[in-house]
Design an enzyme around this catalytic site. Structure first.
Site, PDB file in Angstrom:
ATOM      1  N   GLU A 191      84.914  42.152  19.563  1.00 59.60           N
ATOM      2  CA  GLU A 191      85.406  42.601  20.871  1.00 59.60           C
ATOM      3  C   GLU A 191      84.536  42.039  21.981  1.00 59.60           C
ATOM      4  O   GLU A 191      83.316  42.258  21.995  1.00 59.60           O
ATOM      5  CB  GLU A 191      85.395  44.142  20.916  1.00 59.60           C
ATOM      6  CG  GLU A 191      85.960  44.698  22.210  1.00 59.60           C
ATOM      7  CD  GLU A 191      86.022  46.218  22.214  1.00 59.60           C
ATOM      8  OE1 GLU A 191      86.150  46.835  21.139  1.00 59.60           O
ATOM      9  OE2 GLU A 191      85.932  46.793  23.319  1.00 59.60           O
ATOM     10  N   LYS A 213      83.983  56.087  20.270  1.00 64.25           N
ATOM     11  CA  LYS A 213      84.363  54.717  19.869  1.00 64.25           C
ATOM     12  C   LYS A 213      83.429  53.719  20.563  1.00 64.25           C
ATOM     13  O   LYS A 213      82.973  52.746  19.967  1.00 64.25           O
ATOM     14  CB  LYS A 213      85.830  54.467  20.254  1.00 64.25           C
ATOM     15  CG  LYS A 213      86.404  53.163  19.731  1.00 64.25           C
ATOM     16  CD  LYS A 213      86.198  51.984  20.642  1.00 64.25           C
ATOM     17  CE  LYS A 213      86.870  50.741  20.094  1.00 64.25           C
ATOM     18  NZ  LYS A 213      86.587  49.543  20.883  1.00 64.25           N
ATOM     19  N   ASP A 240      76.907  49.673   5.211  1.00 61.14           N
ATOM     20  CA  ASP A 240      78.269  50.146   4.958  1.00 61.14           C
ATOM     21  C   ASP A 240      78.812  50.839   6.208  1.00 61.14           C
ATOM     22  O   ASP A 240      78.534  52.018   6.450  1.00 61.14           O
ATOM     23  CB  ASP A 240      78.207  51.105   3.754  1.00 61.14           C
ATOM     24  CG  ASP A 240      79.566  51.607   3.336  1.00 61.14           C
ATOM     25  OD1 ASP A 240      80.510  51.527   4.139  1.00 61.14           O
ATOM     26  OD2 ASP A 240      79.678  52.101   2.206  1.00 61.14           O
ATOM     27  N   HIS A 297      85.628  43.872  31.612  1.00 59.04           N
ATOM     28  CA  HIS A 297      86.407  43.584  30.413  1.00 59.04           C
ATOM     29  C   HIS A 297      87.328  42.393  30.607  1.00 59.04           C
ATOM     30  O   HIS A 297      87.382  41.488  29.786  1.00 59.04           O
ATOM     31  CB  HIS A 297      87.283  44.809  30.099  1.00 59.04           C
ATOM     32  CG  HIS A 297      86.803  45.565  28.914  1.00 59.04           C
ATOM     33  ND1 HIS A 297      87.603  45.921  27.889  1.00 59.04           N
ATOM     34  CD2 HIS A 297      85.569  46.020  28.597  1.00 59.04           C
ATOM     35  CE1 HIS A 297      86.907  46.578  26.987  1.00 59.04           C
ATOM     36  NE2 HIS A 297      85.669  46.649  27.410  1.00 59.04           N
TER      37      HIS A 297
HETATM   38  C1  MEV Z   1      86.008  50.058  24.589  1.00 59.64           C
HETATM   39  O1  MEV Z   1      85.875  49.334  23.396  1.00 59.64           O
HETATM   40  C2  MEV Z   1      85.064  51.233  24.605  1.00 59.64           C
HETATM   41  C3  MEV Z   1      85.206  52.153  25.801  1.00 59.64           C
HETATM   42  O2  MEV Z   1      86.561  52.601  25.933  1.00 59.64           O
HETATM   43  C4  MEV Z   1      84.279  53.312  25.589  1.00 59.64           C
HETATM   44  C5  MEV Z   1      84.417  54.440  26.591  1.00 59.64           C
HETATM   45  O3  MEV Z   1      85.514  54.634  27.164  1.00 59.64           O
HETATM   46  O4  MEV Z   1      83.411  55.155  26.764  1.00 59.64           O
HETATM   47  C6  MEV Z   1      84.882  51.432  27.077  1.00 59.64           C
END
Ligand code: MEV
Length: 454
Positions: free
Chosen positions: A85, A280, A296, A393
């Protein structure tokens, strides 16, 4: 309906690939060539990689990036990160630099206990089992001493064994719950070998112990397996500084930034939808280093998510406070890792990742990886509460779009300059490329027309 085959695993790698491309692809020769182009040039290294799995037909390549300037417990690291990513490595690097200027990250391992379970069915009187448990505990340890001797020499082994009566939840269901110390190895093979041997010993124990009679002499082992939930294999990572040292972030002064940042973390404790995305982001950093060091990642993920839901609701793994003018941001993470055994030293790149980190112990790696998660979380939430995430991004995504549209170096440079102050979208980039490609065509046509008429 796809074709089926028997004896596939016995075929040579080349024959496996041939069967796949001929039966599932429209352009077999090209696909065969393409997948073979990812084979390692070094045959020995390819053999090592093939040994990690089964039915391999090619290699799946992921980028290996690095994030410099990580100060962790006063030592500077460059973190190896394997991730597909865009923005993750850039975000980690920017958080590392931000905190390098504010005394760096701190991390501390709180405990390193691993867990295993023998689940069994037994219909006897539990008091009888409890009354002989001390004897059973000693016998179990004796029966696995050939497996534990080596680990004990390294300072690890079985910590404690307990008998859990689970019959209030499921008829005849009992459990041996075992805690282990596995030193620098993740310990899955060690733990599972011990547990399977425990299963055999347990059956023999009740069958031969004179205290048991009739049905009590029969016991069924349902399964013996480690638990990937290791809440007592725990590390804390944190950063802190006086609020004013946070400086101006986006349009926010230090104090407003600190308050808004903490509110965002509190929201991730209240709302599971937000918590999931929030965590995430944490795992963007964690998984990248876990993968780079051939640990792992499925075990790490499942453990982290169970921990995040430990009070019955899924919540943020990180915390924030502003008290007495001090901004604190921290993460508690249960994580079982190894720096010896498994693939850690076998995978050719993972071995270099560990070397890049100074060949850490498993505990040091726990600290480093927790910091990677915290840094990633800091960078994401900082963007979210200031500029928004899309600005950074989409700038990175722009490069993916350009790649997809087959842009050459000059076109990339022109497009990146053009989009510096504009919103990136696939169609906007395609239109801009069409425009500059059209203009170039016009220029070329003009030149050819001029040449023809002169
Ligand atoms: C994107 O891979 C991860 C985010 O969505 C984490 C977040 O919202 O804190 C930017």
């Amino acid at each position: 309906m796809k074709k089926s085959i028997s004896g596939f695993s016995k075929l040579s790698k080349r024959k496996k690939l041939r069967w796949i491309v001929e039966n599932f692809f429209k352009d077999p020769e090209n696909v065969m060539r393409e997948l073979m182009s990812h084979w390692h040039q070094n045959e020995e290294q390819q053999r090592v990689l093939d040994g990690f799995s089964e039915n391999t037909i090619s290699n799946y390549v992921l980028p290996f990036g690095v994030a410099p300037n990580f100060v962790i417990n006063d030592k500077t690291y460059v973190l190896p990160m394997v991730i597909e990513e865009s923005s993750v490595v850039a975000a980690a690097s920017s958080a590392a630099k931000f905190w390098m200027e504010r005394d760096g990250f701190k991390a501390k391992v709180i405990a390193t206990k691993k867990v295993g379970q023998v689940h069994f069915s037994w219909s006897g009187n539990v008091d009888k089992l409890n009354s002989v448990f001390e004897e059973l505990d000693a016998q179990l340890r004796i029966d696995v001493s050939h497996i534990t001797a080596n680990m004990e020499n390294r300072g690890g082994g079985i910590l404690d064994i307990s008998l859990l009566d689970m019959t209030h939840l499921e008829d005849d269901y009992f459990q041996l719950k075992v805690n282990f110390e596995t030193c620098d190895s993740m310990g899955a093979n060690f733990i599972n070998s011990v547990l399977e041997e425990f299963g055999r010993s347990l059956k023999t124990f009740v069958a031969t112990n004179e205290g048991f009679e009739g049905k009590e002499k029969e016991l069924t082992i349902i399964m013996a397996i480690l638990s990937n939930y290791t809440p007592e294999c725990l590390v804390r990572a944190w950063v802190e500084c006086p609020v004013e040292d946070l400086g101006k972030n986006g349009d926010l002064n230090a104090s407003d930034f600190a308050q808004k940042f903490c509110k965002a973390i509190r929201i991730a404790h209240i709302d599971p939808h937000r918590a999931t995305t929030h965590n995430k982001g944490i795992f963007n950093g964690i998984d990248a280093v876990v993968l780079a060091t051939a640990n792992d990642f499925r075990a790490v993920e499942s453990c982290g998510h169970t921990y995040a839901a430990r009070d019955g609701q899924y919540r943020s793994l990180s915390y924030c406070s502003v008290e007495n003018g001090i901004f604190k941001f921290w993460l508690d993470l249960p994580i079982a890792l190894g720096t010896v055994g498994g693939l850690t030293k076998l995978h050719p790149v993972a071995r270099r990742s560990l070397e890049l980190l100074g060949n850490p112990s498993a505990s040091q790696l726990m600290e480093i990886i927790a910091v990677a998660g915290l840094a990633q979380n800091f960078a994401a939430v900082k963007s979210l509460v200031t500029t928004g995430i899309q600005k950074g991004h989409m700038k990175m995504h722009l490069l993916n779009i350009l790649n997809h549209l087959g842009a050459n170096e000059k076109e990339v440079s022109e497009t990146v300059t053009y989009f510096k102050d504009k919103v990136v979208s696939f169609s906007a980039v395609r239109d801009f490329l069409d425009l500059i490609r059209g203009e170039k065509k016009k220029d070329i046509n003009l030149l050819t027309d001029q040449k023809a008429s002169s």
